[in-house]
Structures are given as C-alpha cells and as structure tokens.
Scaffold this active site. Sequence first.
Site, PDB file in Angstrom:
ATOM      1  N   ASN A  97      19.776  45.173  54.627  1.00  0.00           N
ATOM      2  CA  ASN A  97      19.487  45.459  53.530  1.00  0.00           C
ATOM      3  C   ASN A  97      20.474  46.084  52.521  1.00  0.00           C
ATOM      4  O   ASN A  97      20.312  46.776  52.028  1.00  0.00           O
ATOM      5  CB  ASN A  97      18.156  46.651  53.250  1.00  0.00           C
ATOM      6  CG  ASN A  97      17.548  46.762  52.045  1.00  0.00           C
ATOM      7  OD1 ASN A  97      17.413  45.649  51.448  1.00  0.00           O
ATOM      8  ND2 ASN A  97      17.076  47.958  51.942  1.00  0.00           N
ATOM      9  N   ASP A 307      11.345  54.218  58.765  1.00  0.00           N
ATOM     10  CA  ASP A 307      11.770  53.172  57.648  1.00  0.00           C
ATOM     11  C   ASP A 307      12.341  53.643  56.250  1.00  0.00           C
ATOM     12  O   ASP A 307      12.030  53.500  55.209  1.00  0.00           O
ATOM     13  CB  ASP A 307      10.153  52.663  57.342  1.00  0.00           C
ATOM     14  CG  ASP A 307      10.294  51.295  56.571  1.00  0.00           C
ATOM     15  OD1 ASP A 307      11.267  50.517  56.630  1.00  0.00           O
ATOM     16  OD2 ASP A 307       9.341  50.914  55.903  1.00  0.00           O
ATOM     17  N   GLY A 326       9.588  52.076  48.918  1.00  0.00           N
ATOM     18  CA  GLY A 326      10.438  52.699  49.747  1.00  0.00           C
ATOM     19  C   GLY A 326      10.673  54.069  49.590  1.00  0.00           C
ATOM     20  O   GLY A 326      10.323  54.899  48.467  1.00  0.00           O
TER      21      GLY A 326
END
Length: 417
Positions: A97, A307, A326
Amino acid sequence: MNILLKSAKIIDPTNGDLHMKKRDIYIKNGTIEDIGSNLEVQGKTKVIEHKNLHVSVGWFDSGISFGEPGYEERETIANGLYTAAKSGFTDIVLNPNSNPVPDSSSDIIFLRNAAAQSATTLHPLASLTIKSEGESLAELYDMKTAGAVGFYDYKLPLKNSNLLKVALQYAHNFDGLVFSFPMDKQIAGKGIVNEGEISTKLGLKGIPHLAEELNIVRDLFILEYAGGKMHIPTISTENSVKLIAEAKKKGLDVSCSVALHNLCFTDETLVEFDTHYKLIPPLRTNKDNKALIKGLKNGTIDFVTTDHRPMDIEQKRVEFDNAEDGTIGLETAFGMMNQIFDLETTIVFLTKGRERFEIPLPSLRVGEKATLTLFDPTAEYTFNEEHIISTSKNSCFLGAKLKGRVYGVISNNQIIS
C-alpha cells in the site's frame, strides 16, 4: 548484549513445563541461554524488571500498512516498525500500500533492506498485478525469490476471474500465496458503510453483505478448480464465516483473517459521523461480530489482524463521504483483544499465523533465538492521543478503555522497551 528478565510469568500454551510459571530468563547475544528461578547476573548484563511482568513468544500481524515509499507523511518504515515493536509485535506482514506499489523484485529488496536493522522483522507482500491495476500478473516468482511472502492488490478485488485462476495455477508451482480481497465492486457500488437500518437512518449509501459473500463464493469456486493457496483478508459477515468453513471441510487450501475493529465495533458507532469509523470492509452488525468471534474460536478464521492503516489528518477531517478508509490499530491490539478473550486465547491469536507465510516460528526455550514480547495483562487505562506512537493519529479506538499494557519486545538481539 546480555539480558536478564526477572520474575517473568511465561504465557506459552505450547510449553507445558513453563506455561503460567514465573521464571528468570537469561539471554546472551540474542539467544535464550537459561530459564530458571533466581538466576544470578553474569558479568555485564541488562536486568529488566517490570510490574506484573509477563512474557510470551513475539507477536505477529498479517496485515499492516505504512506509507513509505510515496506516503512518508503517513508513516515511514522506520517509525512504523518502532511502533510495531512498542506494541509487542516482532513480525509483521507489510501490505503493498505505497506509491509505487511493490511489483518487482527490486521493490521487495528495497523494503527488506529498509527494515534490516529493526527489532521487528518486516515480511513484505508483493502486488499481485502490475501497478495493482488488475490487468497483468506481476513478476510473482521473482518477487517470491526476493522475499515476498504473498501477492495482494491491497483492498482491490480482482475483477478478472480468469486472471485469478491463472495466478493460483502459476503460484502453485512455487507454493505462492495469493490474496483476494472480498468485495464485488459492482454490488458495493458507491456504498461507504454497512447496508442496513443504520445506513438508512443516516442517509449514507450502504455496502450489502452480498458484495463480500458473492466475491468469496466466486473465489472459492476458482480455488477448487485451479488448486493453489488462497488467503481472504478481513472478512466481516456471518455468512462469510460459513462459506469459508464449508470450503475448509472440502479440503480447499484457504485461510482468512478478520480485522480487530470488526470484532469491537458495529455500525451503530456511525451515528456521530466520526470518520475514524469509516473502514473497509465496513463495520457490520452485532450478529456479524458474534459470528466472527465464534469463527475465530472454532478455527474457521485463522487469525486477527489490526489492519493498521495510517492516514494523515487531511484525509480524515473532511465530510464522511469524502474521508479515506482506515484506522491505525497496532498500539491498541493487545488492550482490546484482552477484553474480548481470556489472556491465553489472546496470546494464541497474537502469535499464530506465521506458518501460513512460511515465516519461522519462534520458541521460548533454551538454545532458541530470543523473540519475545513483554507485557502486563492487568493494567487498565483509557486510550488517547498521547498513547499513539504512529505518525498518523487516525484511530477508531480513541477513548476506548483498554486492559493490558505492552512493555516492548526483545527481538533481533535488540530491546525495545
């Protein structure tokens, strides 16, 4: 470096002789030299004593994002790994990412070199497709050889079913692990939260359970046909658990994870439009959360991930519709999990999963490399911004009451405490 841990209570369900026992642990040059009662200090030794000190083998997270390269303002590799170490994690799997995404062997080598001197070991995931655009497979074999532990277009479902089939068949030749993010974009549409009563009340576009489950059904059919190894990250619905349980009964080589926040919160937290709770997959219902916890306990879900996804303030302090998805989660992992599960179960979930990525398993035994996490499972406090070590502060756990405090790690012949 010589280290002596004094009166540490060992939590290691795999070791019946030491589990739940208080012992001194002597570490010499990164290796466990002795474990016993009232060990004497030998020469120049750093003695570590903490209130209610507990120790386990080092913790593991299968899905972390930082920012570097490209988004260093969110998080650098160096500070990200320091945050992981202070949070108790000695091994993390890094999501692809970044900008650019790691889609070549040289990118994987860069990531590993950037983390080489850290106490926490970084295990990079590589992009499944070139630029994560879903059009052509990246250099999978070369990246595996360079140290990639799996292949993933981060939170981007692969639209091309045949490409997923080919990826599984090709990666099967060298035991590569293929990720498939569970979301059908056509079904999800412009949804941003769970579709249901709450989304209707708030006037927010919803993502139905079907978007996740339909993609999982497709992926499992392809896996059954093609063979290979598949990992489905961050499932979030009751029916997803059932689908994966059925696939495992068939003998399919599939694993899955759940994000910690999908165990802790439901879509009811969205009533104040707090963008910290804007997440993908979205927060679901209490019924889903209970099914996910049950799936963890019975082994259907293989592991919990934080996460962890740093986002700078400009991407969160906007209208809910426009905010990025997020949350960070490393700093709160232990304190939140330790409230959901008993201590032994919490440590099992925090230490399992390495074998899926072909990462060596640490052991708390004499003669083994010291890869340890130090913590107090009883300390209680309210989590606020001063407890955040990450560069970004986008935590959905702000204001949460935590049970358990991490002292740090001993790993790679270093102490972070």
